[in-house]
Design a protein around this motif. Structure first.
Motif, PDB file in Angstrom:
ATOM      1  N   GLN A  95      40.929  44.688  33.585  1.00 53.82           N
ATOM      2  CA  GLN A  95      42.243  44.339  33.113  1.00 53.82           C
ATOM      3  C   GLN A  95      42.498  42.799  33.814  1.00 53.82           C
ATOM      4  OE1 GLN A  95      45.145  47.455  33.809  1.00 53.82           O
ATOM      5  NE2 GLN A  95      43.680  48.939  33.341  1.00 53.82           N
ATOM      6  N   CYS A  96      43.038  42.702  34.945  1.00 50.56           N
ATOM      7  CA  CYS A  96      43.027  41.337  35.411  1.00 50.56           C
ATOM      8  C   CYS A  96      41.779  40.622  35.755  1.00 50.56           C
ATOM      9  CB  CYS A  96      43.967  41.067  36.522  1.00 50.56           C
ATOM     10  SG  CYS A  96      43.249  41.555  38.178  1.00 50.56           S
ATOM     11  N   GLY A  97      40.757  41.409  36.110  1.00 52.89           N
ATOM     12  CA  GLY A  97      39.537  41.158  36.245  1.00 52.89           C
ATOM     13  C   GLY A  97      39.070  40.673  37.816  1.00 52.89           C
ATOM     14  N   TYR A  98      40.056  40.414  38.539  1.00 44.15           N
ATOM     15  CA  TYR A  98      39.812  40.083  40.062  1.00 44.15           C
ATOM     16  C   TYR A  98      38.797  40.628  40.828  1.00 44.15           C
ATOM     17  CZ  TYR A  98      40.926  37.419  44.209  1.00 44.15           C
ATOM     18  OH  TYR A  98      41.129  36.544  45.306  1.00 44.15           O
ATOM     19  N   CYS A  99      38.787  42.041  40.810  1.00 40.80           N
ATOM     20  CA  CYS A  99      38.143  42.844  41.586  1.00 40.80           C
ATOM     21  C   CYS A  99      36.791  43.100  40.903  1.00 40.80           C
ATOM     22  CB  CYS A  99      38.650  44.208  41.708  1.00 40.80           C
ATOM     23  SG  CYS A  99      38.540  45.259  40.202  1.00 40.80           S
ATOM     24  N   GLN A 100      36.500  42.480  39.793  1.00 39.08           N
ATOM     25  CA  GLN A 100      35.225  43.019  38.883  1.00 39.08           C
ATOM     26  C   GLN A 100      34.111  42.555  39.350  1.00 39.08           C
ATOM     27  OE1 GLN A 100      35.686  45.598  37.302  1.00 39.08           O
ATOM     28  NE2 GLN A 100      37.735  45.888  36.906  1.00 39.08           N
ATOM     29  N   CYS A 131      40.597  48.678  43.068  1.00 36.10           N
ATOM     30  CA  CYS A 131      41.037  48.149  41.878  1.00 36.10           C
ATOM     31  C   CYS A 131      42.541  48.156  41.451  1.00 36.10           C
ATOM     32  CB  CYS A 131      40.310  48.415  40.534  1.00 36.10           C
ATOM     33  SG  CYS A 131      41.109  47.642  39.105  1.00 36.10           S
ATOM     34  N   ARG A 132      43.275  47.406  42.102  1.00 36.81           N
ATOM     35  CA  ARG A 132      44.749  47.715  42.045  1.00 36.81           C
ATOM     36  C   ARG A 132      45.388  47.789  40.532  1.00 36.81           C
ATOM     37  NH1 ARG A 132      49.022  49.705  44.507  1.00 36.81           N
ATOM     38  NH2 ARG A 132      50.794  48.364  45.081  1.00 36.81           N
ATOM     39  N   CYS A 133      44.589  47.113  39.471  1.00 39.23           N
ATOM     40  CA  CYS A 133      45.033  47.390  37.943  1.00 39.23           C
ATOM     41  C   CYS A 133      44.742  48.997  37.550  1.00 39.23           C
ATOM     42  CB  CYS A 133      44.339  46.412  37.204  1.00 39.23           C
ATOM     43  SG  CYS A 133      44.607  44.643  37.278  1.00 39.23           S
ATOM     44  N   CYS A 135      41.137  50.485  37.167  1.00 40.75           N
ATOM     45  CA  CYS A 135      40.185  50.385  36.009  1.00 40.75           C
ATOM     46  C   CYS A 135      39.179  51.586  36.274  1.00 40.75           C
ATOM     47  CB  CYS A 135      39.528  49.175  35.589  1.00 40.75           C
ATOM     48  SG  CYS A 135      40.682  47.846  35.415  1.00 40.75           S
TER      49      CYS A 135
ATOM     50  N   MET B 361      45.268  42.186  43.718  1.00 37.96           N
ATOM     51  CA  MET B 361      44.087  42.038  44.263  1.00 37.96           C
ATOM     52  C   MET B 361      43.918  40.649  44.571  1.00 37.96           C
ATOM     53  SD  MET B 361      42.776  44.730  45.394  1.00 37.96           S
ATOM     54  CE  MET B 361      41.420  44.033  46.114  1.00 37.96           C
TER      55      MET B 361
HETATM   56  S1  FES Z   1      41.120  44.545  37.127  1.00 42.54           S
HETATM   57 FE1  FES Z   1      42.643  43.743  38.431  1.00 42.54          FE
HETATM   58  S2  FES Z   1      42.004  44.350  40.343  1.00 42.54           S
HETATM   59 FE2  FES Z   1      40.557  45.410  39.222  1.00 42.54          FE
END
Ligand code: FES
Ligand code: FES
Lengths: 150, 761
Positions: A95-100, A131-133, A135, B361
């Motif tokens: 989603q936001c991708g930050y944790c990916q 992953c806060r979003c 996924c 995050m």
């Molecule tokens: S995709 Fe947003 S924190 Fe994992």
């Protein structure tokens, strides 16, 4: 002065040996794919491979990686061709991708030692990566897909 | 760094390709609606409204490469950088493989409203984006017709080519791009929108989110990743209590830390907090680690100020007292007091929902470069235009001397609507005379949040002899978000009341909503779905409590409470009714659609089926951001009180759906975040200080306990049914559905969140 290998390149470092690998990668080498999320090994955003093992770069001091081989998301593959990346892409995991990046490095390390993990083993291996979003459903599916080459 | 440079050159390229830049065209709401012969939203009434000039949003290069501007912020819903550009590309009939997305800087005069908040992106911009794409398609046809010297009715643009119907000749989009983009925007009646059958991307869900490959290869640039030559790194020691300030400090030891270069005091701003920095002492260093160590070495004496005594346990008791007494009456249908007094049975529920922190995050962060009276900022901001204005104000610059580059956001959830961190970076860069990146640690991010409010909700429901609900009194007590803008307001604002309190859709003759006074003792801000969280939790738990008291099936009771299909218009009894900023006529409260999602989710979850022992199903439904969502959760609670959620079913009615694939991901994610909120989410305060700081004390959902499977069902509608919000509406029904499921599984009623260890005691 210590040396290490980062994504196949020799690097030398003569700064504070207590500096976490995370900040060396991000601030000094400009390898920003490895993310900061907590700084205390609680979230997995900073996961990299040291000699092939998934470690949390935020609590790994530079003094501990002398003469070792570090791989970051930028070094996993340059074109997204690693099976884990391919599965992530196919299933639209981020989603936001930050944790990916951290999730992918963790999953790649799991599959390197366990080619056919069960769902419980996937969850156990990935439980340190937040992953806060939210996924997780797709992360589980993507690890399975990467394992089977589906 | 790489991306930053590319962005600069791409902007030049864009202007060059278009040949010129046309001043933004602001359309009044009425003209806009007429132009589309469609429906009117609240978009035009937002600050800076809507810009539909195609020259602002589209450029086409001679080789046919189409550039589409993303003016809103991308934080993971896909709306800003995938769905909206995809809508333009569809109406333009562009080949998506020959489309690139460029992120605009913050500039609402040019791009229209950019505040990416309130689940508005697709809802407010599907029509303007369609119009923009179709306008460019028309401009290409006109330019091609001139090229061939034929009537423009004889040419047709499709799939990146323009065909001369008379001769069969073809031109690529790039061949006539310069001429086409030099044309003025066509008049509204000259623009042909596609019919839905002609859509190639809209509604299909087949387009890959545009940043996907960059994300999985580590190339995507978030706010924390911005890099500038000679950039310094800063961390800030902020007052631990909101409203406090630094009394004195000693930086001698901090300056001894190798790499530390400068200490800067940032002035806080007196309350109300607005979007201003909290103030404090900044340590600027050559890398993040040195800055953090420098901060640890600071010796600071704080003056804690007026909220030094804030204690969330005591505050809860205070709010409970308030909720037991009459409050300000917001809605008063019939005579609820009388009906309660004469009811055969009264069911009372008092619910408590604590403060929570956003904990995206990516902690908030910003990078600023101030030089020669000009400021450039790279930051993960939900409102790039608003950030630019705030920066200009605080640094006393002209807006044209401030550039805000929106990076990707590593999650936003409402926190990144407030740009205090961008102002910090700007002030520090000015002081330092060099580019500065401000890093917030996780502890900074959690403890200096604009917290989700804290609430006590009390509902008394009166049942007659037959078990029918004849009275409903809902008292809500919660500090208001207005408290960050105005001195000391004590009541929920219309925009908070409208989120699940006064818009109650139940068919109850005697229905009263009240709001008791509550003071804010910390910064309160929007959190994904905002006041819907407490209001929906109370209403949907009470529906289940009534079912239990009356011995009824919870789903049947819920449908009975909703009553027959009709339009509920709270304007009859509510002053200043707030409908998410959109017209009630276009987005009414339609109980047929509310019933529809309940019935759909009940069917899909096989409601009423047999389950193993200690498993239960719970249901909840809520309309928020003009979207109807019903959720069924299956909970399993073992003998030791360990909770598991094997399955979740969610039915969504969001009107016409532009990108179903990203709706699925939003709803899957809402179950995970909803679980975190219900199970763990709580920030407590003691001596004015937030007691949690990192993911060890502020827990969120992890993969091994996350709802294992979430199935999402989207109600299909034609393009004539207005699109509504998606980013937020999945959240409100989750917690009550989960807690109702726990009740079904165990008989244990959860009235206070988080669930915490309530199941094991
Ligand atoms: S995709 Fe947003 S924190 Fe994992
Ligand atoms: S940043 Fe290293 S585990 Fe969170």
């Amino acid at each position: 002065m210590l040396t290490l290998s980062v994504n196949g390149q020799r690097q030398s470092f003569d700064g504070d040996p207590s500096m976490p690998l995370l900040w060396y990668l991000r601030d000094e080498l400009g390898l920003t794919g490895t993310k900061f999320g907590c700084g205390i090994a609680e979230c997995g955003a900073c996961t990299v491979h040291v000699d092939g093992d998934a470690v949390r770069a935020c609590i790994t001091p530079m003094g501990g990686v002398a003469d070792r081989t570090v791989t970051t998301i930028e070094g996993l593959s340059t074109d997204g061709s690693h099976p884990v990346q391919k599965a992530w892409y196919a299933l639209n995991v981020p989603q936001c991708g930050y944790c990916q990046a951290g999730q992918i490095m963790q999953a790649a390390a799991l599959l390197a030692t366990n080619k056919t993990p069960s769902e419980a083993q996937i969850h156990e291996a990935m439980a340190g990566n937040i992953c806060r979003c939210g996924c997780y459903q797709r992360i589980t599916a993507a690890v399975k897909a990467a394992a089977t080459g589906a | 760094m790489k991306t930053i440079i590319e962005n600069v050159s791409r902007r030049r390229f864009l202007v060059g390709a278009g040949g010129f830049v046309v001043a933004a065209q602001l359309l009044p709401a009425k003209a806009f609606a007429e132009m589309h012969a469609d429906y009117q939203t609240g978009a035009a009434a937002m600050p800076h409204g809507v810009v539909t000039d195609p020259h602002v949003f589209v450029a086409i290069a001679p080789d046919g490469l189409v550039t589409i501007i993303a003016a809103r912020a991308e934080m993971g819903t896909g709306a800003a950088r995938t769905t909206l550009p995809m809508i333009v590309a569809d109406e333009l009939d562009a080949d998506w493989s020959r489309v690139r997305i460029e992120q605009s800087p913050g500039n609402e005069e040019k791009y229209g409203n950019q505040d990416t908040d309130g689940s508005r992106s697709v809802r407010h911009f599907i029509q303007p984006m369609r119009h923009i794409g179709a306008s460019v398609r028309r401009m290409l046809e006109i330019a091609a017709a001139r090229h061939w010297g034929v009537d423009d009715g004889d040419v047709e643009a499709a799939d990146h080519e323009i065909v001369n119907r008379k001769t069969g000749e073809k031109l690529g989009y790039g061949d006539v791009a310069a001429e086409a983009m030099a044309l003025p925007a066509p008049a509204a009646d000259q623009v042909r929108l596609k019919t839905p059958e002609q859509f190639r991307y809209i509604g299909k869900g087949t387009i890959k989110p545009v940043d996907q490959m960059d994300i999985i290869t580590g190339k995507a640039v978030y706010g924390i990743d911005a890099r500038l030559p000679d950039m310094k790194f800063a961390v800030i020691a902020r007052p631990p209590v909101f409203g406090g300030k630094m009394a004195s400090y000693d930086a001698a030891d901090a300056m001894k830390v190798p790499g530390v270069e400068k200490i800067v005091v940032i002035e806080g701003t007196p309350a109300p907090a607005k979007f201003q920095p909290l103030g404090g002492v900044a340590v600027i260093a050559s890398n993040t680690w040195a800055a953090m160590n420098g901060r640890d070495a600071l010796k600071i004496t704080w003056d804690d100020g007026p909220h030094a005594g804030y204690d969330s346990a005591a505050f809860r008791a205070e709010m409970e007292e308030t909720a037991r007494k009459p409050g300000v009456v917001l809605r008063d249908d019939g005579d609820a007091e009388k009906a309660l007094a004469s009811a055969a049975k009264v069911v009372t529920g008092e619910y408590y929902l604590p403060h929570v922190a956003h904990a995206a995050m990516e902690p908030v962060t910003a990078t600023a470069s101030f030089a020669d009276g000009k400021l450039a900022v790279w930051a993960p901001v939900q409102s790039p235009g608003g950030t630019r204005d705030e920066l200009a104000k605080r640094l006393a610059l002209k807006p044209e001397d401030v550039t805000v580059h929106t990076t990707l956001l590593g999650g936003g959830f409402g926190r990144k609507s407030k740009c205090d961190y961008a102002i910090e970076a700007a002030l520090l860069s000015r002081e330092m005379g060099a580019p500065v990146k401000v890093i917030w640690s996780r502890e900074d991010d959690i403890q200096h949040d604009y917290f989700h409010t804290v609430s006590v909700e009390r509902i008394d429901a009166g049942l007659d002899q037959s078990g029918k609900v004849v009275a409903w009194r809902h008292r809500s007590v919660a500090p208001t978000i207005l408290s960050i803008f105005a001195p000391d307001p004590k009541h929920e604002a219309p925009f908070e009341q409208g989120m699940g309190l006064v818009d109650n859709p139940f068919d109850i003759a005697n229905l009263r909503c009240e709001n008791g006074a509550a003071e804010a003792h910390t910064r309160i801000g929007w959190f994904r779905s905002v006041s819907n969280i407490p209001h929906a939790f109370a209403v949907q738990t009470m529906a289940d409590e009534i079912a239990a008291a009356a011995g009824r099936d919870p789903k049947d009771m819920l449908l009975e409470l909703i009553g027959p299909s009709r339009i509920v218009d709270p304007r009859k009894s509510v002053k200043n009714f707030w409908n998410y900023g959109d017209p009630v006529e276009v987005y009414p409260i339609d109980t047929a659609r509310l019933r529809g999602v309940v019935e759909l989710v009940a069917a899909k979850s096989d409601w009423g089926k047999g389950l193993p022992p200690r498993h239960g199903l719970g249901i909840a439904v809520h309309r928020s951001f003009l979207t109807y969502v019903a959720t069924v959760v299956e909970a399993a609670v073992d003998e030791q009180g360990k909770l598991a959620v094997p399955r979740v079913w969610t039915a969504v009615d969001a009107g016409f759906v532009a990108n179903p694939e990203r709706i699925h991901s939003q709803m899957e994610g809402a179950a995970v975040m909803g679980y975190a909120l219900a199970r763990y989410g709580e920030i407590t305060f003691k001596n004015g200080r937030a007691e949690q700081g990192n993911f060890d004390s502020y827990k969120v959902t992890r993969i091994d306990e996350s709802p294992a499977e979430t199935q999402v069902f989207i109600v299909e509608h034609g393009i004539d049914v207005p699109s509504s919000g998606i980013g937020e509406p999945g959240i409100p029904p989750f917690a009550p559905a989960l807690c109702n499921a726990i009740f079904a599984a165990t008989g244990k009623r959860i009235r206070h969140l988080p669930i915490g260890d309530q199941l094991s005691t």
